[in-house]
Scaffold this active site. Structure first.
Site, mmCIF file in Angstrom:
data_model
loop_
_atom_site.group_PDB
_atom_site.id
_atom_site.type_symbol
_atom_site.label_atom_id
_atom_site.label_comp_id
_atom_site.label_asym_id
_atom_site.label_seq_id
_atom_site.Cartn_x
_atom_site.Cartn_y
_atom_site.Cartn_z
ATOM 1 N N ALA A 1 4.105 -16.352 -3.619
ATOM 2 C CA ALA A 1 3.039 -15.988 -4.480
ATOM 3 C C ALA A 1 3.802 -15.028 -5.427
ATOM 4 O O ALA A 1 3.884 -14.801 -6.967
ATOM 5 C CB ALA A 1 1.948 -15.921 -5.381
ATOM 6 N N THR A 2 3.787 -13.594 -4.698
ATOM 7 C CA THR A 2 4.644 -13.034 -5.232
ATOM 8 C C THR A 2 6.307 -13.616 -6.245
ATOM 9 O O THR A 2 6.109 -12.849 -7.726
ATOM 10 C CB THR A 2 5.135 -11.955 -4.331
ATOM 11 N N ASN B 1 -8.499 -12.181 -6.184
ATOM 12 C CA ASN B 1 -8.298 -12.286 -5.111
ATOM 13 C C ASN B 1 -8.742 -10.567 -4.009
ATOM 14 O O ASN B 1 -9.139 -10.282 -3.097
ATOM 15 C CB ASN B 1 -6.845 -11.647 -4.669
ATOM 16 N N GLN C 1 -5.529 -17.829 -4.622
ATOM 17 C CA GLN C 1 -6.293 -17.703 -3.655
ATOM 18 C C GLN C 1 -7.357 -18.556 -3.917
ATOM 19 O O GLN C 1 -8.139 -19.388 -3.309
ATOM 20 C CB GLN C 1 -7.053 -16.320 -4.555
ATOM 21 N N THR D 1 1.104 -20.389 -2.582
ATOM 22 C CA THR D 1 1.847 -19.497 -1.278
ATOM 23 C C THR D 1 1.298 -19.929 -0.231
ATOM 24 O O THR D 1 -0.192 -20.222 -0.467
ATOM 25 C CB THR D 1 0.999 -17.854 -1.315
ATOM 26 N N HIS E 1 0.643 -18.476 3.158
ATOM 27 C CA HIS E 1 -0.136 -17.835 4.591
ATOM 28 C C HIS E 1 -1.498 -17.694 3.892
ATOM 29 O O HIS E 1 -2.108 -17.458 4.443
ATOM 30 C CB HIS E 1 0.907 -17.099 4.720
ATOM 31 N N THR F 1 19.800 -21.886 0.523
ATOM 32 C CA THR F 1 19.041 -22.714 1.616
ATOM 33 C C THR F 1 18.169 -22.615 1.738
ATOM 34 O O THR F 1 17.309 -22.323 1.906
ATOM 35 C CB THR F 1 19.845 -22.243 2.683
ATOM 36 N N CYS G 1 -3.551 -4.709 -1.022
ATOM 37 C CA CYS G 1 -2.286 -4.079 -1.582
ATOM 38 C C CYS G 1 -1.804 -2.503 -2.105
ATOM 39 O O CYS G 1 -1.186 -2.015 -1.444
ATOM 40 C CB CYS G 1 -1.896 -4.802 -2.605
#
Ligand SMILES: *Cc1c(COP(=O)(O)O)cnc(C)c1O
Length: 384
Positions: A71-72, A151, A179, A199, A201, A239, A323
């Site tokens: 997501a970043t 978040n 989120q 994202t 994860h 790739t 973070c």
């Protein structure tokens, strides 16, 4: 150890792990998905299947998805890419200080590059007041970025309403949905969203892979930030990480099928958690009890945050934002909501997940209540 930090990351679902593993080694489909031989075509098919699965989760055409590293990167690509693509039309952008760092730091960088950013202050729950957005939009405004689920607090912005205002004014709307993906309904086929960051994860997929949705609308273009091979319409060359992408696709498919059950499960656990700690004197909820049930953020009067985290030891939770936790700075999100430094510093974010059980929450409640009593020096007995 009791892990209640699912907003920071989730474990990979074992079915997803098996999918990833099958694309790594010599006996699996490891080839470069850009290659035109048979093995390459097989890898390409896995990537296409993943795009179908992720597209199905958010009701997007698979062609509208760009794979990224998370997501970043999606936030950077969407915001900088759109700002640059539309700079000839105007250089005014709008966001909020309560966004994730991946968004706020990106806008701060654009400010250094001659763009002008309006930072809209939230109300005390962290929500945008729509009249403020309407007042901030100007002739030269090109992009609004306001997230879905926060978040740190779990509050849910009204993305349909925000997007509608943006459409009225011909302004692009970017949503950071890291989120909420796979957790709350997200239908980009019907929502007025132009760009959406995702994202894997946070939704039981692997770390290191994400996606950006780009709507098929006139004027919705971005410039690439990196250059290389011609992959992904040249918007994000390199790739493709086929094993991770296939894992993301599988995680998306699992989320599609168990989203409703997950939400019910999280709501029960959140009610149990809040029910267990709400009567501790001095405890306040940051955000809104009607927010996303996987996140509960609470402050407590008269207790110092770092000591609280230590006292909670076997519990894996976040102070303010994960973070930010290396710095001693109080959370910018909570400060923007009007909390004092003291209140923000005592904030604990509990975040619940698919594997969380009632016993975990019961243990967390006990640890939290005991820690506060102990730190206030009113505990009848010392810690065991
Ligand atoms: C976790 C998170 C990010 C960063 O995602 P990565 O995939 O770790 O880069 C961005 N925005 C929000 C709201 C998040 O919760």
């Amino acid at each position: 150890m009791i892990y209640l930090d699912y907003a920071a990351t989730t474990p990979v679902d074992s079915r997803v792990a098996a999918t990833i593993l099958a694309l790594l080694t010599a006996d699996g489909d490891f080839a470069n998905p850009s290659s035109n031989h048979q093995a390459g075509l097989r890898s390409r098919a896995h990537v296409a299947h993943a795009a179908e699965r992720l597209g199905a989760l958010i009701n997007a055409h698979p062609d509208r998805l760009i794979w990224t590293s998370g997501a970043t990167e999606s936030d950077n690509l969407a915001i900088i890419g759109a700002a640059r693509a539309r700079a000839h039309r105007g250089r005014h952008l709008i966001t909020m200080p309560t966004e994730h760092k991946a968004v706020t730091d990106t806008f701060a960088a654009l400010e250094q590059q001659g763009f002008e950013v309006s930072w809209l202050a939230p109300d005390s729950r962290g929500l945008l007041e729509i009249a403020q957005l309407e007042a901030a939009i100007r002739e030269d405004t090109q992009l609004v970025s306001i997230m879905h689920v926060n978040n740190e607090t779990g509050i849910v912005q009204d993305i349909a309403q925000i997007g509608a205002v943006c459409r009225q004014h011909d302004v692009l709307y970017h949503v950071d949905a890291a989120q909420s993906l796979g957790k709350l309904p997200l239908d980009v086929g019907n929502l007025p969203i132009d760009l959406m960051s995702m994202t894997a994860h946070k939704v039981y997929g692997p770390k290191g892979v994400g996606a950006l949705f780009i709507a098929d609308r006139p004027g919705c273009h971005i410039e690439p930030l990196t250059y290389g091979g011609g992959q992904q319409k040249r918007l994000r060359p390199g790739t493709l990480a086929a094993p991770l992408i296939a894992g993301f696709g599988h995680a998306a498919e699992i989320a599609s099928s168990c989203q409703a059950d997950d939400l019910k499960h999280l709501a029960e656990l959140r009610d149990q958690l809040w029910g267990g700690i709400r009567d501790v004197p001095g405890v306040t909820l940051n955000g809104d009890i009607d927010g996303f049930p996987g996140i509960l953020n609470v402050s407590v009067d008269g207790v110092e945050g770092e000591s609280l985290l230590l006292a909670l030891e076997p519990l894996c939770v976040a102070t303010g934002s994960a973070c930010n936790s290396k710095s001693q700075e109080p959370s910018g999100v909570l400060r923007a909501m009007g909390l004092s430094d003291m209140q923000a510093q005592s904030a604990i974010r509990f975040s619940l997940g698919r594997p969380t059980r009632g016993e975990d929450v019961a243990a967390a409640v006990e640890l939290y209540c005991n820690a506060i009593s102990r730190l206030r020096g009113i505990a009848p007995e010392p810690p065991a």
